[in-house]
Design a protein around this motif. Structure first.
Motif, PDB file in Angstrom:
ATOM      1  N   ALA A   8       0.797  -1.224   0.000  1.00  0.00           N
ATOM      2  CA  ALA A   8       0.000   0.000   0.000  1.00  0.00           C
ATOM      3  C   ALA A   8       0.828   1.273   0.000  1.00  0.00           C
ATOM      4  O   ALA A   8       0.333   2.337  -0.367  1.00  0.00           O
ATOM      5  N   THR A   9       2.089   1.180   0.413  1.00  0.00           N
ATOM      6  CA  THR A   9       2.940   2.376   0.423  1.00  0.00           C
ATOM      7  C   THR A   9       3.923   2.386  -0.745  1.00  0.00           C
ATOM      8  O   THR A   9       4.752   3.276  -0.845  1.00  0.00           O
ATOM      9  N   SER A  14       0.471   2.860  -3.571  1.00  0.00           N
ATOM     10  CA  SER A  14       0.049   4.166  -3.041  1.00  0.00           C
ATOM     11  C   SER A  14      -0.933   4.855  -3.984  1.00  0.00           C
ATOM     12  O   SER A  14      -1.856   5.553  -3.545  1.00  0.00           O
ATOM     13  N   VAL A  17      -4.289   3.110  -3.451  1.00  0.00           N
ATOM     14  CA  VAL A  17      -4.921   3.607  -2.219  1.00  0.00           C
ATOM     15  C   VAL A  17      -5.631   4.931  -2.484  1.00  0.00           C
ATOM     16  O   VAL A  17      -6.800   5.120  -2.096  1.00  0.00           O
ATOM     17  N   GLY A  29      -4.298  -0.613   4.824  1.00  0.00           N
ATOM     18  CA  GLY A  29      -3.046  -0.793   4.110  1.00  0.00           C
ATOM     19  C   GLY A  29      -2.001  -1.529   4.922  1.00  0.00           C
ATOM     20  O   GLY A  29      -1.788  -1.225   6.098  1.00  0.00           O
ATOM     21  N   THR A  31       1.687  -2.383   6.073  1.00  0.00           N
ATOM     22  CA  THR A  31       3.005  -1.752   6.135  1.00  0.00           C
ATOM     23  C   THR A  31       3.809  -2.380   7.263  1.00  0.00           C
ATOM     24  O   THR A  31       3.242  -2.908   8.226  1.00  0.00           O
ATOM     25  N   GLY A  36       5.800   4.142   6.761  1.00  0.00           N
ATOM     26  CA  GLY A  36       4.689   3.658   5.956  1.00  0.00           C
ATOM     27  C   GLY A  36       3.355   3.916   6.623  1.00  0.00           C
ATOM     28  O   GLY A  36       2.381   4.301   5.966  1.00  0.00           O
ATOM     29  N   LEU A  40       0.240   6.177   5.141  1.00  0.00           N
ATOM     30  CA  LEU A  40      -1.115   5.668   4.990  1.00  0.00           C
ATOM     31  C   LEU A  40      -2.127   6.552   5.712  1.00  0.00           C
ATOM     32  O   LEU A  40      -3.200   6.861   5.169  1.00  0.00           O
ATOM     33  N   ALA A  45      -6.003   6.371   4.877  1.00  0.00           N
ATOM     34  CA  ALA A  45      -6.194   4.924   5.029  1.00  0.00           C
ATOM     35  C   ALA A  45      -5.959   4.505   6.474  1.00  0.00           C
ATOM     36  O   ALA A  45      -5.378   5.248   7.279  1.00  0.00           O
ATOM     37  N   VAL A  47      -4.190   1.558   9.046  1.00  0.00           N
ATOM     38  CA  VAL A  47      -2.893   0.875   9.038  1.00  0.00           C
ATOM     39  C   VAL A  47      -3.034  -0.546   9.561  1.00  0.00           C
ATOM     40  O   VAL A  47      -3.672  -0.791  10.591  1.00  0.00           O
TER      41      VAL A  47
END
Length: 299
Positions: A8-9, A14, A17, A29, A31, A36, A40, A45, A47
């Motif tokens: 997600a990062t 990204s 997202v 997301g 990470t 990260g 997010l 988002a 985490v």
């Protein structure tokens, strides 16, 4: 929809997202780092801490969501086959949670697996197995087929060699770095071998469309179906003010190192079926236009 996004990062993740949140979805997301997590949260988002090696953590993220987009991959080419087998295990573990639920899972692969012979046009309908391809990434597609047999609503998203935009740290920056180091921008033989590409924002939109309305299929995120590598080398040479030269396949190994096999391949790809299935059309600049903007050459 609440969507679990691995990678997600990353460069592509990204953008996915942002695309999902912009369309009204919630994102959880994955990470492993504080940086990260901060990125997010800043994107809007939630985490989820974990790694690809921690299968239980991955499964808990999957269990908490309505769908999954899996883009994470360990990009260490010195252990490429090992990392592809890790991806096989990851997909299997996520599939165990999703089996029978009809919650969508999108896994990521490469367009090169859509061709069964060098130079053949890669198409979505070609199934990739270890019998049709010696490419280690076939593990991801075999894993997708295995979880599909268990009742998982799984689709495969094949990405081309170049997914481009500002912030790209993939193959094109590698080419630019080699040109700077060697003092020439080179291509192999006549440079007619073709590379497909896609802008990452077009790819991100396709992931969302497949999540929302796609049926379990294989999709190709392809904007440019096949750019001659000589054209890529010429643009790089022009921006770096370097001579552009042809190298024989034998010379290419010394010049490009491990990257010679990638840049010397002829791997055109089609997205015709994808465009029909989800009404997707690329709208952002192609690779050559993106290179001409100059941001790839800023230090």
């Amino acid at each position: 929809m609440r969507v679990f996004v691995t990678g997600a990062t990353g460069f592509i993740g990204s953008a996915i997202v942002k695309e999902l949140i912009g369309a009204g979805h919630q994102v959880l997301g994955l990470t492993r780092s504080d940086a990260g997590a901060d990125a997010l949260i800043a994107a809007g988002a939630q985490v989820h801490r974990g790694t690809l090696e921690d299968l239980h953590s991955l499964q808990s993220g999957v269990d908490a969501c309505d769908g999954v987009i899996h883009t994470a991959f360990i990009h260490d080419f010195s252990k490429f086959q090992e990392n592809c087998e890790t991806d096989r295990r990851v997909i299997a573990a996520m599939g165990d949670v999703l089996a029978g639920s009809n919650r969508p899972l999108i896994v990521t692969s490469g367009t090169g697996l859509g061709a069964h012979a060098p130079g053949e046009l890669a198409v979505e309908s070609n199934v990739a197995t270890s019998k049709t391809s010696h490419h280690p990434r076939v593990a991801s597609e075999e894993a997708a087929e295995a979880v599909a047999a268990q009742g998982v609503n799984v689709s495969i998203m094949r990405l081309p060699p170049s997914v481009h935009d500002k912030g790209d740290h993939g193959f094109v920056p590698i080419l630019i770095g080699i040109a700077r180091e060697k003092g020439v921008s080179a291509y192999v033989a006549d440079g007619a071998n073709r590379w497909p590409a896609v802008h990452r924002l077009d790819a991100a939109r396709l992931y969302r469309l497949v999540l929302e309305k796609g049926v379990p299929q294989t999709y190709h995120a392809v904007g440019d179906g096949g750019i001659p590598t000589r054209q890529i080398a010429e643009v790089i040479g022009s921006h770096l003010n370097l001579p552009v030269i042809s190298l024989s396949p034998q010379e290419a190994g010394a010049h490009f190192g491990w990257f010679a096999g990638f840049f010397g391949s002829d791997v055109p790809a089609s997205a015709q079926l994808t465009q029909q299935r989800v009404d997707w059309q690329p709208t952002h600049p192609g690779l050559i236009a993106d290179l001409e903007m100059g941001h790839y050459f800023e230090k």
